[in-house]
Design a protein around this motif. Structure first.
Motif, PDB file in Angstrom:
ATOM      1  N   TRP A   1      25.493  55.373  32.523  1.00  0.00           N
ATOM      2  CA  TRP A   1      26.430  54.728  33.443  1.00  0.00           C
ATOM      3  C   TRP A   1      25.934  54.648  34.885  1.00  0.00           C
ATOM      4  O   TRP A   1      26.112  53.631  35.560  1.00  0.00           O
TER       5      TRP A   1
ATOM      6  N   ARG B   1      34.240  52.140  44.509  1.00  0.00           N
ATOM      7  CA  ARG B   1      34.845  53.089  43.575  1.00  0.00           C
ATOM      8  C   ARG B   1      35.462  52.389  42.367  1.00  0.00           C
ATOM      9  O   ARG B   1      35.303  52.812  41.224  1.00  0.00           O
TER      10      ARG B   1
ATOM     11  N   LYS C   1      32.735  51.045  40.108  1.00  0.00           N
ATOM     12  CA  LYS C   1      32.101  52.106  39.327  1.00  0.00           C
ATOM     13  C   LYS C   1      32.894  52.381  38.053  1.00  0.00           C
ATOM     14  O   LYS C   1      32.331  52.578  36.985  1.00  0.00           O
ATOM     15  N   ASN C   2      34.209  52.365  38.199  1.00  0.00           N
ATOM     16  CA  ASN C   2      35.047  52.668  37.047  1.00  0.00           C
ATOM     17  C   ASN C   2      35.095  51.520  36.041  1.00  0.00           C
ATOM     18  O   ASN C   2      35.072  51.758  34.837  1.00  0.00           O
ATOM     19  N   THR C   3      35.145  50.288  36.540  1.00  0.00           N
ATOM     20  CA  THR C   3      35.217  49.174  35.586  1.00  0.00           C
ATOM     21  C   THR C   3      33.954  49.082  34.754  1.00  0.00           C
ATOM     22  O   THR C   3      33.991  48.672  33.603  1.00  0.00           O
TER      23      THR C   3
ATOM     24  N   SER D   1      32.248  51.404  33.633  1.00  0.00           N
ATOM     25  CA  SER D   1      32.064  52.521  32.710  1.00  0.00           C
ATOM     26  C   SER D   1      32.653  52.245  31.337  1.00  0.00           C
ATOM     27  O   SER D   1      33.162  53.137  30.668  1.00  0.00           O
TER      28      SER D   1
ATOM     29  N   GLN E   1      43.137  47.380  32.958  1.00  0.00           N
ATOM     30  CA  GLN E   1      43.001  48.837  33.010  1.00  0.00           C
ATOM     31  C   GLN E   1      43.973  49.480  33.974  1.00  0.00           C
ATOM     32  O   GLN E   1      44.174  50.689  33.929  1.00  0.00           O
TER      33      GLN E   1
ATOM     34  N   LYS F   1      44.819  53.376  38.472  1.00  0.00           N
ATOM     35  CA  LYS F   1      44.009  54.352  37.738  1.00  0.00           C
ATOM     36  C   LYS F   1      42.547  54.246  38.186  1.00  0.00           C
ATOM     37  O   LYS F   1      41.877  55.257  38.362  1.00  0.00           O
ATOM     38  N   LEU F   2      42.105  53.014  38.399  1.00  0.00           N
ATOM     39  CA  LEU F   2      40.703  52.802  38.741  1.00  0.00           C
ATOM     40  C   LEU F   2      40.358  53.313  40.133  1.00  0.00           C
ATOM     41  O   LEU F   2      39.204  53.549  40.452  1.00  0.00           O
TER      42      LEU F   2
ATOM     43  N   LYS G   1      41.326  56.048  41.367  1.00  0.00           N
ATOM     44  CA  LYS G   1      41.136  57.502  41.352  1.00  0.00           C
ATOM     45  C   LYS G   1      39.646  57.836  41.305  1.00  0.00           C
ATOM     46  O   LYS G   1      38.835  57.042  40.856  1.00  0.00           O
ATOM     47  N   LYS G   2      39.364  59.036  41.738  1.00  0.00           N
ATOM     48  CA  LYS G   2      37.969  59.473  41.651  1.00  0.00           C
ATOM     49  C   LYS G   2      37.606  59.700  40.199  1.00  0.00           C
ATOM     50  O   LYS G   2      38.452  60.001  39.375  1.00  0.00           O
ATOM     51  N   HIS G   3      36.353  59.521  39.899  1.00  0.00           N
ATOM     52  CA  HIS G   3      35.935  59.645  38.513  1.00  0.00           C
ATOM     53  C   HIS G   3      35.590  61.076  38.181  1.00  0.00           C
ATOM     54  O   HIS G   3      34.912  61.743  38.905  1.00  0.00           O
TER      55      HIS G   3
END
Lengths: 229, 229
Positions: free
Chosen positions: B132, B168, B171-173, B175, B220, B224-225, B227-229
């Motif tokens: 990732w 940020r 980064k989440n999307t 993953s 998603q 939620k996205l 938030k920190k991972h």
DNA sequence: AAATGTTCTTGTGTATACAATTATTTGTGA
DNA sequence: TCACAAATAATTGTATACACAAGAACATTT
């Protein structure tokens, strides 16, 4: 980027840093410095009668605006704004002003509509009388009110910045009765579509409005328009 | 408007001001401060072990980025970035990434094409292996190289800024293997149109690329996205 | 004469001291 | 107890002093 909103700009008026910041920025945008000229902190602070601290802070801010380049431990250099930059900004603006008008359809308030109608009404009067300064000021207010009306802090921020960047060019383009009159008509049509909540039409018209400015610039020659009036 | 180019960012790495600037910005973007929290110069400088001077300069810069609001003689307050801001940025980006791809058709160099092809090639490998961090890094590089390739200092500047702002969320999307794979396919198609100098297609595809990210975000859930991972 | 090392100058980077402004607390009178 | 004013504390704004880095000029060595 620039000053965020009128409120902050207003407040900054009373701090030394704000004064220095605006002074240097105006000097750069008006072309009083030559490209890549070195900006010595001591020299500027002496010439403005302040200490280095506010000068430093102002230069750091100008760097973020892209008007100044700072090389650590070396110095600050004028970056300025080229005619290509101005042209690019107009293209970018044409997209974003379209988006702004589209969003305004949903978010504009009654009060903002009243403001805009008043601006248009006054414009027609001043165009008739060829009061160039007022015409320019009203054009400013029209656009800034639209930016506010789109309901997006982000979009308002970036459009206000760009608007300021090309201020000098805009001032010159509006100094033709013919163009001023057409611009005013275009404003009127944009506002009407926003009032009708016709998103597609508002976007297209705002788009065209900037494109027509670009055409106007091309006709008159950008280099000439960048000169001081 | 943020740091202008990699060059400057690199150089700033060695100045205290740069470190403080990046530290506070990261903290804000990562949500370590609550909205409108007051940022006291003395407290920050003590906690970072530096004097107030670099802290002040950093705060002034952050103000220009819109992440901090400064009230003269009162203090600095976190402005932060709301989920609406992120959403707005994605919409704005969809327009501007389109413009960027269009302009790249004309201005891209052979070297940049090579770079982009290498990035795509590597991406496929890392997606397969679900690495990732590398996927994210390569996605970054793809976009930043495109921004460079458009040949407009102004457009590159603003797109880089926005790109960083939504880091940020991006980064989440990315993953998700499925989304990462699709994104990579989209990159490939965009690059192909740029190579073919098909401006209309490049613009449309780049446009869609961001729109698909937006759709993905909606699915998603943006909160939620963020938030920190 | 060329290359290298040394100092000297210039200008930025940071820290600290002080002034100005704003917020808070305390004290006083009704 | 409340309103209001004065004093006090806290915080930012600005000025100044010193430390450090980069580059230029000059001396030194080979």
């Amino acid at each position: 980027m620039d000053n965020y909103n009128a409120n902050k700009e207003e407040m900054d008026k009373y701090s030394l840093r704000g004064k220095v910041f605006r002074k240097i920025r105006e000097d750069i945008l008006e072309g009083n410095y030559s490209e890549m000229e070195e900006l010595r902190e001591a020299a500027i602070s002496k010439s403005l009668g302040v200490s280095r601290t506010p000068v430093r802070e102002a230069l750091r801010q100008l760097e973020l605006e892209g008007l100044v380049t700072i090389v650590p431990n070396k110095g600050a250099y004028v970056t300025g704004i080229t005619s290509k930059d101005i042209y690019d900004i107009y293209i970018i603006r044409s997209y974003l002003e379209g988006l702004c008008a589209k969003w305004a359809c949903e978010h504009i308030t009654e009060e903002q509509i009243d403001t805009l109608e008043e601006i248009i009404y006054l414009s027609e009067f001043h165009i008739q009388k060829e009061h160039w300064d007022q015409i320019f000021e009203l054009d400013n207010r029209f656009h800034l009110t639209m930016y506010e009306a789109c309901g997006s802090k982000i979009l308002e921020h970036i459009l206000s910045d760009y608007h300021h960047y090309v201020e000098r060019v805009r001032k010159n383009t509006l100094s033709s009765k013919e163009r001023a009159r057409k611009a005013s008509e275009e404003h009127k049509a944009i506002l009407q579509s926003v009032k009708d909540k016709d998103e597609a039409r508002a976007e297209r018209l705002a788009n065209d409005h900037i494109f027509k400015s670009i055409a106007n610039i091309k006709n008159q020659g950008l280099e000439k328009l960048m000169k001081k009036h």
